[in-house]
Every structure is written in structure tokens, then in C-alpha cells.
Design a protein around this motif. Structure first.
Motif, mmCIF file in Angstrom:
data_model
loop_
_atom_site.group_PDB
_atom_site.id
_atom_site.type_symbol
_atom_site.label_atom_id
_atom_site.label_comp_id
_atom_site.label_asym_id
_atom_site.label_seq_id
_atom_site.Cartn_x
_atom_site.Cartn_y
_atom_site.Cartn_z
ATOM 1 N N ALA A 309 3.732 6.484 0.068
ATOM 2 C CA ALA A 309 2.457 5.916 0.519
ATOM 3 C C ALA A 309 1.356 6.952 0.310
ATOM 4 O O ALA A 309 1.399 8.043 0.884
ATOM 5 C CB ALA A 309 2.548 5.517 1.983
ATOM 6 N N THR A 310 0.369 6.604 -0.526
ATOM 7 C CA THR A 310 -0.671 7.570 -0.880
ATOM 8 C C THR A 310 -1.979 7.332 -0.131
ATOM 9 O O THR A 310 -2.510 8.242 0.506
ATOM 10 C CB THR A 310 -0.922 7.534 -2.396
ATOM 11 O OG1 THR A 310 -1.215 6.178 -2.797
ATOM 12 C CG2 THR A 310 0.300 8.016 -3.157
ATOM 13 N N THR A 311 -2.525 6.110 -0.212
ATOM 14 C CA THR A 311 -3.818 5.840 0.425
ATOM 15 C C THR A 311 -3.755 4.515 1.171
ATOM 16 O O THR A 311 -2.920 3.649 0.896
ATOM 17 C CB THR A 311 -4.944 5.779 -0.616
ATOM 18 O OG1 THR A 311 -4.642 4.767 -1.586
ATOM 19 C CG2 THR A 311 -5.122 7.113 -1.317
ATOM 20 N N ARG A 312 -4.684 4.344 2.121
ATOM 21 C CA ARG A 312 -4.832 3.102 2.876
ATOM 22 C C ARG A 312 -6.316 2.761 2.931
ATOM 23 O O ARG A 312 -7.118 3.538 3.458
ATOM 24 C CB ARG A 312 -4.259 3.247 4.280
ATOM 25 C CG ARG A 312 -4.445 2.014 5.171
ATOM 26 C CD ARG A 312 -3.941 2.308 6.567
ATOM 27 N NE ARG A 312 -4.245 1.216 7.484
ATOM 28 C CZ ARG A 312 -3.442 0.186 7.698
ATOM 29 N NH1 ARG A 312 -2.282 0.123 7.059
ATOM 30 N NH2 ARG A 312 -3.769 -0.769 8.548
ATOM 31 N N SER A 313 -6.662 1.607 2.395
ATOM 32 C CA SER A 313 -8.061 1.173 2.351
ATOM 33 C C SER A 313 -8.195 -0.112 3.147
ATOM 34 O O SER A 313 -7.433 -1.066 2.937
ATOM 35 C CB SER A 313 -8.512 0.950 0.901
ATOM 36 O OG SER A 313 -8.324 2.119 0.127
ATOM 37 N N GLU A 314 -9.162 -0.162 4.037
ATOM 38 C CA GLU A 314 -9.391 -1.342 4.866
ATOM 39 C C GLU A 314 -10.681 -2.025 4.441
ATOM 40 O O GLU A 314 -11.667 -1.381 4.091
ATOM 41 C CB GLU A 314 -9.463 -0.940 6.340
ATOM 42 C CG GLU A 314 -8.176 -0.329 6.875
ATOM 43 C CD GLU A 314 -8.259 -0.056 8.366
ATOM 44 O OE1 GLU A 314 -9.295 -0.383 8.966
ATOM 45 O OE2 GLU A 314 -7.280 0.494 8.916
ATOM 46 N N GLY A 315 -10.670 -3.379 4.505
ATOM 47 C CA GLY A 315 -11.866 -4.158 4.195
ATOM 48 C C GLY A 315 -12.274 -4.116 2.744
ATOM 49 O O GLY A 315 -13.472 -4.144 2.432
ATOM 50 N N VAL A 316 -11.317 -4.053 1.830
ATOM 51 C CA VAL A 316 -11.635 -4.041 0.397
ATOM 52 C C VAL A 316 -11.298 -5.392 -0.212
ATOM 53 O O VAL A 316 -10.454 -6.134 0.303
ATOM 54 C CB VAL A 316 -10.858 -2.927 -0.327
ATOM 55 C CG1 VAL A 316 -11.251 -1.569 0.199
ATOM 56 C CG2 VAL A 316 -9.354 -3.134 -0.176
#
Length: 394
Positions: A309-316
Motif C-alpha cells: 500500500a503506497t498512497t491513499r487519496s480521498e475525494g478523487v
């Protein structure tokens, strides 16, 4: 007036029927028919990006345990799979004549100690004689100045004093030589005792025995292993990651490991180290992934699938990768507008393992886009939305 014959009427009717069927087929499934497509709605979502790679279970710290001299295996006390403690006796080699050599060195040291005692006593005797000779020489010299003794007698006493001094120096050198000889024998005994201790093979650390390379009675050369073991705390998955996706990997990121022997049981882990060296041939980077809790039934050399798991983006805004098309130099999607479609260029971000791609610009939430179509789309095409391309209409 001539009336058509019944046969001619039948032919005309058949022709009209065939023409109607042809037109129906053209509109239904021919070039003029609407293209069947599946669609999706652009929504705002949480995108957890990750990278995938295949690795091999290895141990960073492994140990080959064997004798330092040529010898024969006397006994082996552990077997493959056994957990051992640091310092535990694992195997023992035949000492051959090492016990006798240790006894001989101890006897030689005892004899050297006696030689030191003898040399020390001789030095004390020589020093006493030197002191006496020196006093006599001084007395004779004083009395010789008063003409009580002849010059020859005075010179004789001075010669005796010098001779006693030389004997004292020789005794001191002999004592030092005896001490050095004792140190040499002590070093030789220590070397023999180390050789004797090395025939008893102990575990350097706490670990697990992974191989038993020799059995009792086997003769080994120096450096050949009897047992091999690993430190379980150093077990890692040496994972190969595509260089194009390895830039987002950082130490400490969470990972899921699926061993080939346990396909349905993911094991949690973390990125332990990112190697500096990459494989230029396969265009992959090496990443070391460690287990949070080491499985009890792991095996070295086993293949494993690793997801980091590298990144977590919310609301994209994210769209399926299958919805993306390219026209000229622009990447975009086909947007659905009142039964028609229009190609919309978009600006793309990162891609997740589930096939979704982040859209940075070009679309708004709630718009519908084409995901799959039964053929390549054109701007003038009309479409027919279906649940799947097997013909079911939405």
C-alpha cells in the motif's frame, strides 16, 4: 386494362418483405444500428493505491556451522526444523588427538613455570654475588690508595666485580627468556584449547535449523558445514517491483504477503528496506518486505505475491482503465450526452491495482462515460446502453 397475374403479385410481395427485412437488419445489427455499450458514472471515491510484485522468501542472516579443521562427525544432536537457542550444542566432532595435545601443552607449561622459578633463583644468587664483589672491589680500591694492597690485587677485585655483573645480566636475560617461553607455551595451549572447543559446534544465535548436511561418521574438510540454520527475525521477501511503479514505495509501508503454500491466507508485513541496486534487464527494483508475525510453516525459497500500500487519496474522481481511449495525442473518455457520445480529453493521475485511474481534470462528478463497447466508437455513432455486451439492455 391488364391486371397483374397472381404470380407477379407474389413475387412483388416477397421482394417487399425481403427489402423490409434487410432494412430492419441494417437498423438492428448492421452499420446503421446503435452501438451497444456499457457505462459507468463518475463518482468521488477513496482511492488506495498499491503496487504488486512477486518475491522469494529468504533469510538475511543464515549460518553454515561446521569444523575449522578436517575431522570426522561424532554426533549430531538436532534435526531440520528444530528451534535452537543461542549457545546450544548442536553437534560434536571427533577430537582425535586434541585431548592428548592439550595435556601435553599443560605439562610443557608446568615445566616452563619451574624453569622460570629456577631462572629467578639464579638471578637472585647472581645479584647477591654481584653486590658482594662490588663491595670488595670498592674496599680494595680504598685500601690500595693507602698502599695496603698492590695494584694487581685491586685490579683482580675489580675484574671479579665486572664478572659478577655480567653473570647477573645473563641470569636476568635467562629469566626473561624463561618468561617468554612460558608465554609462548600458554599461547600454544590456548590455540589447542580453541581447536578442542571448536569440535563442539554451538548455535551462534537463536534460530531454526534448515539443513543437516552431514551424519555421524562423515569426514569433513575445514569449512564444510554439518548444519545450516537461519535467524527467523531476519526472514524477508525479496520482492521485484516494476521500476515504473516503485517510486512511491517507502520504508515502513504496509504490505500483504500471500505465500504460494497458503494462497487464501494473506500475511501482514511492512517494507523493511529498498535496495539501491535494480535489475536493468527486467527493469525491476528490489524491495525487502518483512513479516509482522512470521508464519510457523514458512519455507525458504518459497514464492510469494506481495502487495504494498503506497498512497491513499480521498475525494478523487476515478474512472475504470478500460474507459480510457486515445485520439491523436490526447487521452480521454467517451462521455454520454442524451443518447450520443462525445470524446472528452482528460488529465490523468495515478493508477490503482484495481484498474481505476484518477482523473485530475476534464470530468465532473455524476457524468456518465462509456466503459466497454462492441466496436471502436466514432463521434457520429449512436449508442445503446446495456448491462453487458451479451445483449441485456439496461
Amino acid at each position: 386494362m391488364n391486371t397483374p397475374k397472381p404470380r407477379a403479385l407474389i413475387l412483388i410481395a416477397l421482394g417487399l418483405l425481403m427489402l423490409g427485412g434487410f432494412i430492419f437488419l441494417m437498423l438492428r445489427s448492421g452499420p446503421l444500428a446503435p452501438v451497444r455499450v456499457t457505462t459507468a458514472t463518475v463518482v468521488s471515491a477513496v482511492l488506495e493505491n498499491s503496487v504488486f510484485g512477486v518475491g522469494v522468501v529468504e533469510a538475511e542472516r543464515s549460518y553454515a556451522i561446521g569444523p575449522t579443521i578436517a575431522s570426522r562427525v561424532q554426533r549430531v544432536l538436532v534435526d531440520v526444523g528444530d528451534s535452537v537457542k543461542a549457545g546450544q550444542l548442536l553437534a560434536e566432532m571427533d577430537p582425535v588427538d586434541l585431548d592428548e595435545r592439550v595435556a601435553a601443552s599443560q605439562a610443557a607449561i608446568a615445566r616452563a613455570r619451574h624453569a622460570v622459578d629456577v631462572a629467578r633463583a639464579q638471578l637472585r644468587d647472581a645479584e647477591v654475588r654481584q653486590d658482594l664483589a662490588a663491595r670488595n672491589a670498592r674496599r680494595y680500591a680504598s685500601l690500595g690508595e693507602q698502599a695496603f694492597f698492590s695494584d694487581a690485587a685491586v685490579e683482580s677485585k675489580q675484574q671479579e666485580s665486572q664478572s659478577a655483573l655480567a653473570v647477573s645480566s645473563a641470569a636476568r636475560a635467562q629469566l626473561e627468556a624463561a618468561r617468554l617461553d612460558l608465554e609462548r607455551l600458554g599461547a600454544e595451549r590456548a590455540a589447542v584449547e580453541k581447536l578442542r572447543a571448536n569440535v563442539r559446534l554451538h548455535a551462534p544465535v537463536a534460530g531454526v535449523v534448515t539443513a543437516r548436511d552431514a551424519e555421524p561418521g562423515t569426514t569433513l574438510v575445514a569449512g564444510q558445514s554439518v548444519l545450516r540454520m537461519v535467524d527467523p527475525t531476519s526472514v524477508r521477501i525479496r520482492t521485484r517491483i516494476d521500476q515504473g511503479r516503485a517510486g512511491a514505495i517507502r520504508n515502513g509501508q504496509e504490505a500483504l504477503v500471500v505465500l504460494r503454500s497458503r494462497p487464501g491466507t494473506p500475511v501482514p508485513g511492512k517494507v523493511a528496506r529498498i535496495e539501491f541496486n535494480s535489475d536493468a534487464v527486467t527493469e525491476e527494483r528490489i524491495v525487502q518486505v518483512g513479516f509482522d508475525h512470521l508464519p510457523g510453516d514458512f519455507s525458504l525459497g518459497e514464492l510469494a505475491e506481495v502487495t504494498i500500500a503506497t498512497t491513499r487519496s480521498e475525494g478523487v474522481l476515478a474512472v475504470p482503465n478500460a474507459a480510457l481511449h486515445r485520439q491523436g495525442d490526447a487521452s480521454g473518455v467517451w462521455r454520454v450526452e442524451d443518447g450520443t457520445i462525445r470524446f472528452v480529453p482528460v488529465q490523468l493521475g495515478e493508477t490503482a491495482l484495481d484498474g481505476r485511474v484518477v482523473v485530475l481534470a476534464g470530468l465532473r462528478e455524476g457524468e456518465r462515460i462509456v466503459v466497454h463497447s462492441e466496436r471502436e466508437l466514432r463521434a457520429e455513432d449512436s449508442i445503446k446502453v446495456v448491462e453487458s455486451l451479451d445483449g441485456k439492455q439496461r
